[in-house]
Scaffold this motif. Structure first.
Motif, PDB file in Angstrom:
ATOM      1  N   GLU A 102       0.823  -1.205   0.000  1.00  0.00           N
ATOM      2  CA  GLU A 102       0.000   0.000   0.000  1.00  0.00           C
ATOM      3  C   GLU A 102       0.861   1.260   0.000  1.00  0.00           C
ATOM      4  O   GLU A 102       0.525   2.244  -0.660  1.00  0.00           O
ATOM      5  CB  GLU A 102      -0.954   0.008   1.189  1.00  0.00           C
ATOM      6  CG  GLU A 102      -2.092  -0.978   1.024  1.00  0.00           C
ATOM      7  CD  GLU A 102      -3.097  -0.906   2.141  1.00  0.00           C
ATOM      8  OE1 GLU A 102      -2.844  -0.240   3.167  1.00  0.00           O
ATOM      9  OE2 GLU A 102      -4.162  -1.525   1.988  1.00  0.00           O
ATOM     10  N   LEU A 103       1.971   1.251   0.731  1.00  0.00           N
ATOM     11  CA  LEU A 103       2.883   2.398   0.692  1.00  0.00           C
ATOM     12  C   LEU A 103       3.325   2.678  -0.743  1.00  0.00           C
ATOM     13  O   LEU A 103       3.322   3.825  -1.192  1.00  0.00           O
ATOM     14  CB  LEU A 103       4.127   2.134   1.550  1.00  0.00           C
ATOM     15  CG  LEU A 103       4.045   2.418   3.029  1.00  0.00           C
ATOM     16  CD1 LEU A 103       5.363   2.043   3.702  1.00  0.00           C
ATOM     17  CD2 LEU A 103       3.711   3.855   3.305  1.00  0.00           C
ATOM     18  N   GLY A 104       3.708   1.622  -1.443  1.00  0.00           N
ATOM     19  CA  GLY A 104       4.158   1.784  -2.814  1.00  0.00           C
ATOM     20  C   GLY A 104       3.061   2.266  -3.741  1.00  0.00           C
ATOM     21  O   GLY A 104       3.272   3.147  -4.570  1.00  0.00           O
TER      22      GLY A 104
ATOM     23  N   LEU B 181       5.495  11.826   3.800  1.00  0.00           N
ATOM     24  CA  LEU B 181       4.898  11.267   2.602  1.00  0.00           C
ATOM     25  C   LEU B 181       5.076   9.765   2.740  1.00  0.00           C
ATOM     26  O   LEU B 181       6.144   9.228   2.452  1.00  0.00           O
ATOM     27  CB  LEU B 181       5.598  11.807   1.360  1.00  0.00           C
ATOM     28  CG  LEU B 181       5.061  11.356   0.016  1.00  0.00           C
ATOM     29  CD1 LEU B 181       3.603  11.759  -0.142  1.00  0.00           C
ATOM     30  CD2 LEU B 181       5.883  11.949  -1.098  1.00  0.00           C
ATOM     31  N   GLY B 182       4.061   9.101   3.270  1.00  0.00           N
ATOM     32  CA  GLY B 182       4.211   7.699   3.655  1.00  0.00           C
ATOM     33  C   GLY B 182       5.131   7.651   4.861  1.00  0.00           C
ATOM     34  O   GLY B 182       4.825   8.211   5.904  1.00  0.00           O
ATOM     35  N   GLU B 183       6.266   7.007   4.722  1.00  0.00           N
ATOM     36  CA  GLU B 183       7.263   6.957   5.798  1.00  0.00           C
ATOM     37  C   GLU B 183       8.417   7.926   5.566  1.00  0.00           C
ATOM     38  O   GLU B 183       9.345   7.984   6.352  1.00  0.00           O
ATOM     39  CB  GLU B 183       7.821   5.535   5.921  1.00  0.00           C
ATOM     40  CG  GLU B 183       6.815   4.529   6.408  1.00  0.00           C
ATOM     41  CD  GLU B 183       7.413   3.144   6.557  1.00  0.00           C
ATOM     42  OE1 GLU B 183       8.458   2.841   5.935  1.00  0.00           O
ATOM     43  OE2 GLU B 183       6.819   2.348   7.299  1.00  0.00           O
ATOM     44  N   THR B 184       8.374   8.686   4.484  1.00  0.00           N
ATOM     45  CA  THR B 184       9.467   9.582   4.123  1.00  0.00           C
ATOM     46  C   THR B 184       9.240  10.966   4.708  1.00  0.00           C
ATOM     47  O   THR B 184       8.242  11.618   4.387  1.00  0.00           O
ATOM     48  CB  THR B 184       9.580   9.705   2.590  1.00  0.00           C
ATOM     49  OG1 THR B 184       9.721   8.397   2.032  1.00  0.00           O
ATOM     50  CG2 THR B 184      10.760  10.574   2.199  1.00  0.00           C
TER      51      THR B 184
ATOM     52  N   SER C  76      12.740  16.077   0.103  1.00  0.00           N
ATOM     53  CA  SER C  76      12.746  14.787   0.778  1.00  0.00           C
ATOM     54  C   SER C  76      13.987  14.693   1.645  1.00  0.00           C
ATOM     55  O   SER C  76      15.064  15.107   1.231  1.00  0.00           O
ATOM     56  CB  SER C  76      12.759  13.636  -0.231  1.00  0.00           C
ATOM     57  OG  SER C  76      11.583  13.634  -0.976  1.00  0.00           O
ATOM     58  N   ILE C  77      13.824  14.156   2.823  1.00  0.00           N
ATOM     59  CA  ILE C  77      14.941  13.956   3.735  1.00  0.00           C
ATOM     60  C   ILE C  77      15.349  12.494   3.621  1.00  0.00           C
ATOM     61  O   ILE C  77      14.635  11.607   4.072  1.00  0.00           O
ATOM     62  CB  ILE C  77      14.542  14.289   5.188  1.00  0.00           C
ATOM     63  CG1 ILE C  77      13.940  15.692   5.278  1.00  0.00           C
ATOM     64  CG2 ILE C  77      15.739  14.141   6.116  1.00  0.00           C
ATOM     65  CD1 ILE C  77      14.847  16.798   4.805  1.00  0.00           C
TER      66      ILE C  77
END
Length: 89
Positions: A29-31, A59-62, A78-79
């Motif tokens: 689902e994340l993808g 953004l999701g886990e990012t 993005s980090i």
């Protein structure tokens, strides 16, 4: 190999617990949701009213930083790795 998901006989309004707890389903689902070819909500314009304003979110886990530049444009950063803080004291 992924197992077949058994839905309760009562109908599809009752979601099997596995849908909430299976790590393979979570990563799929994340993808599909956060890394797929779709636009993602990051912030409302009113949350960054002035040039130089920023906010942090995920953004999701990012982890990401959303900024409003001097040119009034919005930028998402993005980090990729944790940032190490150093002290000069």
């Amino acid at each position: 190999m992924q197992q077949e998901i058994k839905w309760p006989a009562e109908g599809n309004a009752r979601v099997p617990y596995r849908m909430f707890s299976d790590p393979d389903i979570y990563h799929a689902e994340l993808g599909r949701i956060f890394l797929g070819p779709t636009w993602q909500y990051m912030a409302l314009a009113g949350e960054l009213p002035q040039p130089g304003d920023y906010l942090t979110t995920f953004l999701g886990e990012t982890p990401v930083i959303v900024t409003r530049g001097q040119d009034e444009r919005y930028t998402r950063w993005s980090i990729a790795a944790p940032i190490a803080a150093t002290s000069s004291a």
